[in-house]
Enzyme design. Structure first.
Site, PDB file in Angstrom:
ATOM      1  N   ASN A  74       2.288  -5.284  -3.062  1.00 38.58           N
ATOM      2  CA  ASN A  74       0.886  -5.627  -2.783  1.00 38.58           C
ATOM      3  C   ASN A  74       0.078  -4.353  -2.536  1.00 38.58           C
ATOM      4  O   ASN A  74       0.505  -3.472  -1.783  1.00 38.58           O
ATOM      5  CB  ASN A  74       0.881  -6.499  -1.513  1.00 38.58           C
ATOM      6  CG  ASN A  74      -0.439  -7.173  -1.216  1.00 38.58           C
ATOM      7  OD1 ASN A  74      -1.006  -7.836  -2.082  1.00 38.58           O
ATOM      8  ND2 ASN A  74      -0.926  -7.014   0.004  1.00 38.58           N
ATOM      9  N   GLU A  99       0.806  -1.229   0.000  1.00 37.75           N
ATOM     10  CA  GLU A  99       0.000   0.000   0.000  1.00 37.75           C
ATOM     11  C   GLU A  99       0.841   1.282   0.000  1.00 37.75           C
ATOM     12  O   GLU A  99       0.591   2.201   0.773  1.00 37.75           O
ATOM     13  CB  GLU A  99      -0.986  -0.022   1.180  1.00 37.75           C
ATOM     14  CG  GLU A  99      -1.910  -1.234   1.131  1.00 37.75           C
ATOM     15  CD  GLU A  99      -2.823  -1.381   2.349  1.00 37.75           C
ATOM     16  OE1 GLU A  99      -2.849  -0.492   3.205  1.00 37.75           O
ATOM     17  OE2 GLU A  99      -3.501  -2.419   2.426  1.00 37.75           O
ATOM     18  N   GLU A 145      -5.979 -10.841  -1.193  1.00 34.99           N
ATOM     19  CA  GLU A 145      -6.843 -10.553  -0.033  1.00 34.99           C
ATOM     20  C   GLU A 145      -8.307 -10.477  -0.453  1.00 34.99           C
ATOM     21  O   GLU A 145      -9.084  -9.658   0.084  1.00 34.99           O
ATOM     22  CB  GLU A 145      -6.417  -9.228   0.629  1.00 34.99           C
ATOM     23  CG  GLU A 145      -4.938  -9.169   0.998  1.00 34.99           C
ATOM     24  CD  GLU A 145      -4.540  -7.916   1.769  1.00 34.99           C
ATOM     25  OE1 GLU A 145      -5.421  -7.154   2.225  1.00 34.99           O
ATOM     26  OE2 GLU A 145      -3.315  -7.710   1.912  1.00 34.99           O
ATOM     27  N   ASP A 157     -12.049 -10.338  -0.959  1.00 34.20           N
ATOM     28  CA  ASP A 157     -13.353 -10.427  -0.284  1.00 34.20           C
ATOM     29  C   ASP A 157     -14.300  -9.454  -0.982  1.00 34.20           C
ATOM     30  O   ASP A 157     -13.847  -8.535  -1.674  1.00 34.20           O
ATOM     31  CB  ASP A 157     -13.293 -10.211   1.243  1.00 34.20           C
ATOM     32  CG  ASP A 157     -12.614  -8.929   1.696  1.00 34.20           C
ATOM     33  OD1 ASP A 157     -12.505  -7.973   0.902  1.00 34.20           O
ATOM     34  OD2 ASP A 157     -12.199  -8.875   2.874  1.00 34.20           O
ATOM     35  N   HIS A 197     -10.175  -6.143  -2.411  1.00 35.35           N
ATOM     36  CA  HIS A 197     -11.248  -5.896  -1.428  1.00 35.35           C
ATOM     37  C   HIS A 197     -12.386  -5.210  -2.182  1.00 35.35           C
ATOM     38  O   HIS A 197     -12.389  -3.988  -2.346  1.00 35.35           O
ATOM     39  CB  HIS A 197     -10.728  -5.031  -0.278  1.00 35.35           C
ATOM     40  CG  HIS A 197      -9.713  -5.728   0.562  1.00 35.35           C
ATOM     41  ND1 HIS A 197     -10.020  -6.840   1.317  1.00 35.35           N
ATOM     42  CD2 HIS A 197      -8.394  -5.506   0.754  1.00 35.35           C
ATOM     43  CE1 HIS A 197      -8.927  -7.261   1.952  1.00 35.35           C
ATOM     44  NE2 HIS A 197      -7.923  -6.469   1.621  1.00 35.35           N
TER      45      HIS A 197
HETATM   46  O1  G3I Z   1      -3.825  -6.417  18.915  1.00 31.71           O
HETATM   47  C1  G3I Z   1      -4.825  -5.521  19.389  1.00 31.71           C
HETATM   48  C2  G3I Z   1      -5.402  -6.002  20.702  1.00 31.71           C
HETATM   49  O2  G3I Z   1      -4.370  -6.020  21.672  1.00 31.71           O
HETATM   50  C3  G3I Z   1      -6.553  -5.090  21.103  1.00 31.71           C
HETATM   51  O3  G3I Z   1      -7.148  -5.577  22.263  1.00 31.71           O
HETATM   52  C4  G3I Z   1      -7.586  -5.025  19.991  1.00 31.71           C
HETATM   53  C5  G3I Z   1      -8.732  -4.054  20.307  1.00 31.71           C
HETATM   54  O4  G3I Z   1      -9.199  -3.405  19.162  1.00 31.71           O
HETATM   55  O5  G3I Z   1      -6.956  -4.573  18.827  1.00 31.71           O
HETATM   56  C6  G3I Z   1      -5.931  -5.437  18.371  1.00 31.71           C
HETATM   57  O6  G3I Z   1      -5.392  -4.936  17.202  1.00 31.71           O
HETATM   58  C7  G3I Z   1      -6.200  -5.081  16.050  1.00 31.71           C
HETATM   59  C8  G3I Z   1      -5.456  -5.965  15.054  1.00 31.71           C
HETATM   60  O7  G3I Z   1      -6.176  -6.032  13.831  1.00 31.71           O
HETATM   61  C9  G3I Z   1      -5.243  -7.375  15.568  1.00 31.71           C
HETATM   62  O8  G3I Z   1      -6.486  -8.016  15.774  1.00 31.71           O
HETATM   63  C10 G3I Z   1      -6.455  -3.708  15.457  1.00 31.71           C
HETATM   64  O9  G3I Z   1      -7.272  -2.963  16.317  1.00 31.71           O
HETATM   65  C11 G3I Z   1      -7.106  -3.840  14.107  1.00 31.71           C
HETATM   66  O10 G3I Z   1      -7.153  -2.557  13.499  1.00 31.71           O
HETATM   67  C12 G3I Z   1      -6.304  -4.759  13.221  1.00 31.71           C
HETATM   68  O11 G3I Z   1      -6.987  -4.880  11.986  1.00 31.71           O
HETATM   69  C13 G3I Z   1      -6.249  -5.479  10.952  1.00 31.71           C
HETATM   70  C14 G3I Z   1      -6.009  -4.457   9.841  1.00 31.71           C
HETATM   71  O12 G3I Z   1      -5.328  -5.099   8.779  1.00 31.71           O
HETATM   72  C15 G3I Z   1      -5.188  -3.267  10.307  1.00 31.71           C
HETATM   73  O13 G3I Z   1      -4.973  -2.382   9.262  1.00 31.71           O
HETATM   74  C16 G3I Z   1      -7.066  -6.639  10.407  1.00 31.71           C
HETATM   75  O14 G3I Z   1      -7.197  -7.645  11.422  1.00 31.71           O
HETATM   76  C17 G3I Z   1      -6.373  -7.210   9.181  1.00 31.71           C
HETATM   77  O15 G3I Z   1      -7.220  -8.186   8.595  1.00 31.71           O
HETATM   78  C18 G3I Z   1      -6.133  -6.097   8.192  1.00 31.71           C
HETATM   79  O16 G3I Z   1      -5.502  -6.612   7.048  1.00 31.71           O
HETATM   80  C19 G3I Z   1      -5.224  -5.665   6.017  1.00 31.71           C
HETATM   81  C20 G3I Z   1      -3.969  -6.143   5.306  1.00 31.71           C
HETATM   82  O17 G3I Z   1      -2.918  -6.338   6.225  1.00 31.71           O
HETATM   83  C21 G3I Z   1      -3.550  -5.171   4.215  1.00 31.71           C
HETATM   84  N1  G3I Z   1      -4.635  -4.891   3.319  1.00 31.71           N
HETATM   85  C22 G3I Z   1      -5.901  -4.499   3.931  1.00 31.71           C
HETATM   86  C23 G3I Z   1      -6.333  -5.522   4.973  1.00 31.71           C
HETATM   87  C24 G3I Z   1      -7.680  -5.187   5.550  1.00 31.71           C
HETATM   88  O18 G3I Z   1      -7.641  -3.994   6.286  1.00 31.71           O
END
Ligand code: G3I
Length: 321
Positions: free
Chosen positions: A173, A132, A239, A241, A209
């Protein structure tokens, strides 16, 4: 019955796969389906290999979560797509809020890449080296890396990854590069930049996406794949969906199925498109509802792990009737 991965491999692809994340792995029915290699020949850690996980403080590396997913892939006999080394999001504060010069940030970035790629050497099919890096208009995103180093951070990152593991495929990516436009052109500019620098780049990851009803057409995706392939790189859908405004209806689920079918068919029609990964497989664990309020139901399995019409749509594109 023939599953998604079995069908994809039978047609010459390397895999059909799914992302996953560590907290979900305690869900036994979820884990059983994720580990079913008839459907999934590849997995991607959704969060476990990102910079905030792997190097939470400078030069202190933590591989516990990433190793859980890597070991699962190995135990299941699945390929691993490794994700991701240099991204503006999910950076630890020491990187995003650090005081950097060109020289010190290059050194920190190279140290990160070298350590992480060396740790996973021999375990990854591919690394998403850079993720990105572009704005929607195709200009560079103003990340700490671009601000401090300029566009050279991209070839420097690819060269460092190649030095640490010469055998792993190295990918750029991004999202919204699945059909022609300014951003896809920007991704093509990045591929050429890395090539001109003399660094190795093997592939481009199209995140995909999508939104039900506004998914790019099969022909728009087919011509876009050809434009990337012409640069000498392979392509993967990394990715995939396809979200909708909730609640889901039979009509939306039918449209979602044809959107999945058209996307998978585009990959099937290009020999340089090596595989397709969905961004987790069940609506139970999709990232969509927490990011887009009122939207969801983006994956081929529903929240009860039952297959939706999209599953059959994908199978049709894979040549299973
Ligand atoms: O780890 C913390 C945890 O300690 C806390 O309690 C919790 C409360 O919100 O948050 C946790 O962190 C979260 C993390 O995922 C792990 O679960 C973040 O808030 C959350 O924002 C994060 O989201 C991820 C996102 O990337 C962040 O940008 C998604 O799971 C993940 O699927 C998503 O994946 C991205 C790809 O890497 C790149 N392309 C887009 C894609 C979708 O956004």
């Amino acid at each position: 019955a023939t599953g998604l991965n079995t069908a994809a491999v039978a047609k010459g692809k390397l895999y059909f796969g799914s992302a996953t994340d560590n907290p979900e792995l305690t869900d036994a029915p979820y884990l059983a389906q994720l580990s079913n290699t008839d459907d999934f020949g590849q997995i991607t850690p959704g969060n476990a290999q990102k910079w905030d996980s792997t190097e939470p403080s400078q030069n202190t590396f933590s591989y516990t979560k990433g190793d859980v997913v890597a070991n699962l892939a190995a135990a299941n006999g699945q390929k691993l797509r490794c994700h991701t080394l240099v991204w503006h999001s999910q950076l630890p504060n020491w990187v995003s809020s650090g005081t950097w010069t060109n020289e010190t940030l290059i050194a920190a970035m190279k140290n990160h890449i070298t350590n992480v790629v060396t740790h996973y050497k021999g375990k990854c099919y591919a690394w998403d080296v850079a993720n990105e890096a572009l704005n929607e208009d195709g200009t560079y995103r103003n990340s700490i890396f671009y601000q401090t180093i300029g566009e050279a951070y991209l070839p420097i990152a690819f060269a460092a990854a190649a030095a640490a593991d010469p055998d792993v495929k190295l990918y750029y990516n991004d999202y919204n590069i699945e059909s022609a436009g300014s951003k896809a052109t920007g991704a093509q500019r990045i591929i050429k930049l890395v090539q001109q620098y003399g660094a190795k780049i093997d592939g481009v990851g199209l995140q995909a996406h999508f939104i039900v009803g506004s998914t790019p057409s099969q022909s728009a995706q087919t011509s876009n794949l050809a434009a990337f392939a012409a640069l000498g790189v392979e392509i993967a859908y990394t990715e995939l969906d396809i979200r909708m405004t909730l609640p889901s209806t039979d009509a939306l689920l039918a449209k979602q199925s044809s959107d999945y079918q058209n996307t998978v068919a585009a990959c099937m029609a290009n020999t340089k498109c090596v595989g397709i990964t969905i961004w987790d497989y069940t609506d139970k664990y999709s990232w969509v509802p927490s990011t887009f309020s009122g939207q969801g139901a983006a994956l081929p399995w529903d929240a009860n792990l039952a297959k939706k019409p999209a599953y059959a749509g994908i199978l049709t594109a894979l040549g299973v009737t």
